[in-house]
Design a protein around this motif. Structure first.
Motif, short mmCIF file in Angstrom:
data_model
loop_
_atom_site.label_atom_id
_atom_site.label_comp_id
_atom_site.label_asym_id
_atom_site.label_seq_id
_atom_site.Cartn_x
_atom_site.Cartn_y
_atom_site.Cartn_z
N LYS A 184 -9.10 5.70 -21.28
CA LYS A 184 -9.18 4.80 -20.12
C LYS A 184 -7.92 4.42 -19.37
CE LYS A 184 -13.49 3.15 -22.38
NZ LYS A 184 -14.10 1.82 -22.90
N GLY B 4 -5.88 1.79 -16.76
CA GLY B 4 -5.68 0.26 -16.35
C GLY B 4 -4.44 0.21 -15.48
N ASP C 38 -11.51 -1.61 -8.73
CA ASP C 38 -12.65 -1.94 -9.38
C ASP C 38 -13.42 -0.82 -8.69
OD1 ASP C 38 -14.80 -3.31 -10.90
OD2 ASP C 38 -15.38 -3.96 -9.03
N GLY D 197 -13.13 2.82 -9.85
CA GLY D 197 -13.39 2.93 -11.26
C GLY D 197 -12.21 2.90 -12.33
N ASP E 154 -10.55 1.12 -15.40
CA ASP E 154 -10.89 0.41 -16.27
C ASP E 154 -10.73 -1.20 -16.60
OD1 ASP E 154 -12.89 2.60 -17.39
OD2 ASP E 154 -10.95 3.66 -17.40
N TYR E 155 -9.24 -1.06 -16.50
CA TYR E 155 -8.73 -2.43 -16.88
C TYR E 155 -7.57 -2.92 -15.99
CZ TYR E 155 -10.30 -1.22 -21.82
OH TYR E 155 -10.86 -1.14 -22.80
N ARG F 267 -16.99 -4.81 -12.37
CA ARG F 267 -17.14 -3.94 -13.83
C ARG F 267 -15.64 -3.83 -14.40
NH1 ARG F 267 -14.34 0.09 -13.00
NH2 ARG F 267 -14.69 0.60 -15.04
N ILE F 268 -14.44 -3.98 -13.79
CA ILE F 268 -13.34 -3.82 -14.31
C ILE F 268 -12.95 -4.84 -15.33
CG2 ILE F 268 -11.88 -5.38 -12.72
CD1 ILE F 268 -9.79 -2.96 -12.69
N ARG F 269 -12.45 -4.39 -16.40
CA ARG F 269 -11.99 -5.38 -17.77
C ARG F 269 -10.78 -6.27 -17.19
NH1 ARG F 269 -15.85 -6.40 -21.26
NH2 ARG F 269 -14.24 -6.88 -22.99
N ARG G 67 -16.26 -10.11 -19.62
CA ARG G 67 -15.35 -8.69 -19.33
C ARG G 67 -13.63 -9.20 -19.85
NH1 ARG G 67 -15.06 -7.69 -13.41
NH2 ARG G 67 -15.92 -9.39 -12.65
N LYS H 14 -14.03 10.66 -17.37
CA LYS H 14 -15.06 9.64 -17.65
C LYS H 14 -15.98 9.91 -18.56
CE LYS H 14 -13.84 5.80 -15.23
NZ LYS H 14 -13.68 4.79 -16.04
N GLU I 70 -14.87 10.65 -22.04
CA GLU I 70 -14.69 9.34 -22.59
C GLU I 70 -15.70 8.71 -23.48
OE1 GLU I 70 -12.92 5.79 -24.37
OE2 GLU I 70 -11.99 7.67 -23.63
#
Length: 383
Positions: free
Chosen positions: A2, A4, A35, A38, A40-41, A72-74, A106, A307, A310
Motif C-alpha cells: 500500500k 501513503g 484520496d 487511491g 491508501d495513507y 477513504r484515505i487512512r 480511519r 491494488k 494487495e
C-alpha cells in the motif's frame, strides 16, 4: 503493498506573512487529491520548535481537517509524542478517539518518543527517560481506550484516578497502533510489542527485506507480548518519490528536497546549534548541498494492478498470522477491571465547599439546581 504520503510541513526560509497559511492549505489540497487517486495513507508528524524542518505541532487538528475533505484515505499519526510532558496519555486517547469518530473509523495511531534537544528541552524531557515514558504512557493510553472505566494508575511518569474516558473510538478496542522506528533494534521493539513499525529510515531493498523478515519472525514468536489490546502486524517504510513530466526536472526538484530533509534532520538531531527565532537552515543547506550524497529519493514506479494483488495478499496474510496473533494476545498481561462496588464516587466540588455558581450573577434561562432534587425526593419518601 500500500502507498501513503508522509507530511513534515517543511518550510525553508525565507518566509512571508502567508507562508504557513499556503503550506497548510496546499497540503490539504494535495491530500484531497490523493484520496481521489487511491493513495491508501497519509502520515502526519508531531514536532515542536523545529523551524524550517517541521511546522507540524498539532497533527490532530490537521488530520481532523483532512478527515472532512476525504472519504477513504487512512489518517495516520506519524507519530504522537507519548512522553507525558508532551501529551498526557488521557489527552492522547481522547484525541485519537475523537479523530476516529469524525473520520468514520480511519485512524492509524502512531506513537513515539522524540529525538531532538530542541523539543525535549522545551518540554523538560530527559533523553535517558524517554523510552520508559513512551512505554508507560502508550500502554496506559491504550488501556483508557479499551476499558470502561479505566481503573486508574500510579506510575513513574504520571498518576491518574479511576475515570471513564469518553468518547470511545469507532475501531474497537482502539485504532491500529504503530511505533516510530529508525534502527533495526526499534523494529524488533515494535514486533515484541505487537505494534506496526513506522520506519523513518531510507532503506535499500536488500536491507528492508532483511528487517521485514526479522519483524515477522518476532511477531510469530513468544517474544511478541502486545502493549495494546490488538496486534498490528505491519511495516511502513519511508522512501522518496518525485514526479514531473520531465524526468530531469523530477530528479532536480526531488533530490534537493530529499537532501534538505536529511540535512535538516541531521542539524536538529546530531550536529546543529539552534537559535530560536533565528533559523537559517536553508541558507546553510545551499552552501553544502552539492557535497551531500545522492540518496533514496529516486523512488519507484509501478502499475495500478497492485491494488488487486494487495487485496488477495492481505487476506492470505491475515489467515496466516491469525493463530500467532491469538497466542500473542493471550500472553498480554491485562489490567484488572474494577468490580462495580470498587468504582469510586467522585463528589462535585459544591458538596465540599461553596460553589461559585451559588449567589453568582450568572445569567441564562436554564436553571441550575444547587442541591440534588432526587436526593431530596428520596429523603421525603423515607420520612
Amino acid at each position: 503493498m500500500k502507498f501513503g504520503l508522509f507530511y513534515e510541513h517543511q518550510l525553508p526560509q525565507p518566509w512571508g506573512e502567508d507562508s504557513e497559511l499556503r503550506l497548510y492549505q496546499q497540503a490539504l489540497d494535495q491530500i484531497e487529491l490523493a484520496d481521489r487517486l487511491g493513495i491508501d495513507y497519509i502520515w502526519e508528524v508531531e514536532h515542536h520548535f523545529l523551524e524550517e524542518y517541521s511546522h507540524s505541532s498539532a497533527p490532530e487538528v490537521f488530520l481532523a481537517a483532512c478527515s472532512q475533505r476525504t472519504q477513504r484515505i487512512r489518517l495516520g499519526h506519524g507519530i504522537t509524542l507519548m512522553p507525558p510532558n508532551y501529551n498526557h496519555p488521557a489527552r492522547v486517547a481522547e484525541r485519537v478517539a475523537t479523530l476516529d469518530l469524525v473520520s468514520n473509523g480511519r485512524v492509524e495511531w502512531g506513537t513515539g518518543e522524540s529525538a531532538t534537544a530542541v523539543e525535549m528541552g522545551g518540554f523538560g524531557v530527559d533523553p535517558d527517560d524517554k523510552r520508559a515514558m513512551w512505554e508507560e504512557a502508550t500502554r496506559e493510553a491504550a488501556n483508557m481506550l479499551a476499558m470502561r472505566p479505566y481503573p486508574g494508575f500510579q506510575g513513574r511518569w504520571f498518576d491518574m484516578p479511576c475515570r471513564n474516558l469518553v468518547p470511545k473510538a469507532v475501531q474497537r478496542p482502539h485504532p491500529p497502533m504503530w511505533v516510530a522506528c529508525s534502527r533495526r533494534e526499534t523494529i524488533h521493539l515494535a514486533a515484541r510489542n505487537g505494534l506496526g513499525a513506522l520506519t523513518f529510515s531510507f532503506l535499500d531493498p536488500d536491507q528492508a527485506a532483511k528487517w521485514v523478515e526479522e519483524y515477522y519472525d518476532i511477531i510469530k514468536s513468544e517474544e511478541c507480548v502486545p502493549i495494546g489490546h490488538r496486534v498490528n502486524p505491519n511495516i511502513a517504510i519511508v522512501t522518496g518519490m518525485s514526479c514531473h513530466q520531465e524526468e530531469a526536472e523530477a530528479i532536480r526538484r526531488g533530490l534537493d528536497g530529499f537532501r534538505f530533509f536529511g540535512y535538516s534532520l541531521g542539524y536538529y538531531a546530531l550536529f546543529g546549534e539552534h537559535r530560536p527565532g533565528r533559523a537559517d537552515l536553508w541558507e546553510r543547506f545551499l552552501q553544502v548541498k552539492d557535497q551531500l550524497p545522492d540518496n533514496a529519493g529516486r523512488g519507484g514506479i509501478g502499475t495500478p494492478d497492485f491494488k488487486e494483488r494487495e487485496a488477495v495478499r492481505d487476506t492470505e496474510k491475515r489467515r496466516e498470522l491469525a493463530p500467532y496473533i491469538e497466542a500473542a494476545l493471550a500472553r498480554k498481561p491485562k489490567m484488572v477491571p474494577l468490580d462495580d462496588a470498587a468504582i469510586p464516587h467522585v463528589e462535585a466540588l459544591g458538596r465540599k465547599a461553596p460553589s461559585p455558581l451559588l449567589n453568582s450573577d450568572r445569567g441564562g434561562a436554564i436553571p441550575i439546581p444547587t442541591q440534588d432534587p432526587l436526593a431530596a425526593r428520596e429523603a421525603a419518601a423515607g420520612n
